[in-house]
Design an enzyme around this catalytic site. Structure first.
Site, PDB file in Angstrom:
ATOM      1  N   LYS A  88      24.148  68.592  11.256  1.00  0.00           N
ATOM      2  CA  LYS A  88      24.631  68.260   9.914  1.00  0.00           C
ATOM      3  C   LYS A  88      23.770  68.997   8.893  1.00  0.00           C
ATOM      4  O   LYS A  88      22.552  69.150   9.084  1.00  0.00           O
ATOM      5  CB  LYS A  88      24.542  66.745   9.720  1.00  0.00           C
ATOM      6  CG  LYS A  88      25.134  66.224   8.415  1.00  0.00           C
ATOM      7  CD  LYS A  88      25.033  64.705   8.398  1.00  0.00           C
ATOM      8  CE  LYS A  88      25.585  64.102   7.131  1.00  0.00           C
ATOM      9  NZ  LYS A  88      25.505  62.624   7.148  1.00  0.00           N
ATOM     10  N   SER A 163      29.547  60.381   6.161  1.00  0.00           N
ATOM     11  CA  SER A 163      29.370  61.707   5.592  1.00  0.00           C
ATOM     12  C   SER A 163      29.220  62.828   6.634  1.00  0.00           C
ATOM     13  O   SER A 163      29.251  64.007   6.295  1.00  0.00           O
ATOM     14  CB  SER A 163      28.130  61.714   4.693  1.00  0.00           C
ATOM     15  OG  SER A 163      26.968  61.350   5.427  1.00  0.00           O
ATOM     16  N   SER A 187      27.701  56.629   8.422  1.00  0.00           N
ATOM     17  CA  SER A 187      28.044  58.053   8.329  1.00  0.00           C
ATOM     18  C   SER A 187      28.085  58.800   9.654  1.00  0.00           C
ATOM     19  O   SER A 187      28.529  59.947   9.695  1.00  0.00           O
ATOM     20  CB  SER A 187      27.077  58.758   7.372  1.00  0.00           C
ATOM     21  OG  SER A 187      27.390  58.420   6.048  1.00  0.00           O
TER      22      SER A 187
END
Length: 476
Positions: A88, A163, A187
């Protein structure tokens, strides 16, 4: 194996092919990079692809693995050696642009690796690049105005969740064999649920968040997304701070379990107040199947759950605004934020000291109540849905359930916040699909440091439901 089968193989399967010399890390990395080149324009899962660096590391892995055993140069670093994965884009990688999905950090290049990245490199993993995400990890859609929206591999008109949306989309689409994301209010688990993959949020502090762009340090966790529970366990093992007497999560024996000794706690509060019919049906079916396999259930009460959402919001809002203020980003560069993130940072500035302190008190009470409820009921874990709904359409701001209209963001967060607030581990895994082919997630949440228990139960369910290992048909 044909290329598509290979792209969706498990880490275990690939590792065996390497050691039989039927496949090389360089060949595999080239395959996945070719898939990224072909499919990323449709999915927008990656912000930055480090192809040359990945191939260089794959060559090194190949040299180490393929050198004659017992000879100089031979080294087998374990199951992740030569395996292509992603990160990420809020996780530092030395010399690689790390934007956190923001305009503000669009040119930021870290000088050091995050601790988890150093651990993964030591394990021999090949970093393919950095995945797209909701700006500064402050949202659940991954609808990013700076780098474009991430699209769900199961339906390109729908969100992947967030996210860590790019990570989940990349894993689901066969654009890596696993990814490392972050989870502050769901997330990792939300996108795992919406994209039909496995996502593990560990106990707070058991996996390092050092040199990861923070959202709310009191709630932030770093953890893996993968296509199988076993793969998630292998990734977790490489980055988890394990005690001397704790099991090695990468060992197959660690996932074995006597199902007749497992009790699943079903909480009365919060988790079943607002669910879509499809999610409720899939959840009930999963519980029935686990009971048929020998597990039992217990009805448990955790009153503080009803206050968990507001408490977690107050903590996250304040801590996020504090970080962005300390860095000089907000309010000085307010116009550089997306409107949704900017509005939340403004909300954080308005939370009173009393509300923040009350939230911390609720957090303490929830930790006590959760562990007491598990102990008193002899439950090993809670079992609940991961999200009340399946993947919404991009820009679908509200969702109707029965006669009520809910903000989509709040709906996706509500069943995930409690694990972050309590600091306990939780895992999401697929438990079904809607008639239209959208994945549905099942969530297990345990006491502090119960990752091995969660992985065992999840693996037992997954092992008896091979039909859930589907591959999305991404339009060409």
């Amino acid at each position: 194996m044909i290329d598509n089968d290979l792209a969706f193989a498990s880490i275990d399967e690939v590792a065996k092919l390497f050691r039989k010399r039927r496949l090389s890390p360089v060949e595999l990395t080239k395959l996945i990079l070719a898939r990224i080149e072909h499919l990323n324009p449709k999915l927008n899962a990656y912000i930055t692809v480090t192809g040359e660096l990945a191939l260089a590391h794959a060559k090194k892995a190949e040299t180490e693995l393929f050198a004659p055993r017992g000879r100089k140069g031979h080294r087998d670093r374990g199951l992740l050696h030569g395996i292509p994965i992603s990160l990420k884009d809020n996780i530092y990688a030395r010399g690689v642009r790390t934007t956190a999905g923001s305009k503000i950090l669009k040119d930021f290049i870290p000088k050091d690796d995050a601790v988890v990245v150093a651990q993964l490199k030591q394990a021999g993993a090949i970093i393919l690049g950095k995945t797209n995400m909701h700006e500064f990890a402050y949202g659940v859609t991954s609808n990013n105005p700076h780098y474009g929206p991430v699209r769900n591999p199961w339906d390109l008109e729908r969100i992947p969740g967030g996210s860590s949306g790019g990570s989940a989309a990349a894993v689901a689409a066969g654009l890596c064999y696993g990814s490392i994301g972050t989870d502050t209010g769901g997330s990792i688990r939300i996108p795992a649920s919406l994209c039909g993959v496995v996502g593990l949020k560990p106990t707070w502090g058991r996996i390092s968040c050092e040199r990861v762009v923070p959202l709310s340090p009191a709630l932030d966790c770093t953890g893996p997304l993968a296509r199988t529970v076993r793969d998630a366990a292998i990734l977790t093992s490489a980055i988890y701070f394990r005690g001397a007497r704790e099991p090695d999560l990468s060992k197959p024996a660690t996932l074995r379990v006597n199902l007749r000794k497992i009790c699943l706690g079903i909480p009365r509060q919060l988790f079943f107040d607002a669910l879509s019919t499809e999610v409720r049906k899939a959840f009930d079916s999963a519980v029935r199947d686990l009971c048929k396999a020998g597990m039992t259930t217990a009805d448990i009460s955790i009153p503080q759950l009803d206050e968990a959402e507001d408490a977690a919001n107050h903590i996250a809002w304040v801590e996020a605004t504090l970080f962005h203020s300390q860095q000089g980003y907000f309010p000085a560069r307010a116009s550089d934020y997306a409107e949704d993130v900017r509005s939340r940072l403004e909300m954080g500035a308005k939370v009173s000291a009393l509300d923040y302190l009350q939230a911390l008190e609720i957090q303490k009470q929830l930790v006590v109540q959760l562990h007491m409820a598990l102990a008193e009921s002899d439950a090993d874990t809670l079992i609940v849905p991961t999200t009340p709904i399946v993947a919404p359409l991009i820009n679908e701001e509200t969702t109707r359930l029965a006669a009520h209209q809910y903000p989509t963001r709040a709906l996706l967060l509500r069943l995930n916040r409690p694990a972050n607030l309590a600091g306990v581990p939780a895992i999401s895994l697929p438990c079904g699909f809607t008639p239209s082919g959208l994945p549905i997630g099942l969530q297990l949440m345990g006491g502090v440091s119960s990752e091995a228990v969660l992985l065992r139960i999840a693996h037992a369910y997954e092992s008896t439901h091979p039909q859930l290992r589907r591959v999305p048909a991404i339009p060409l």
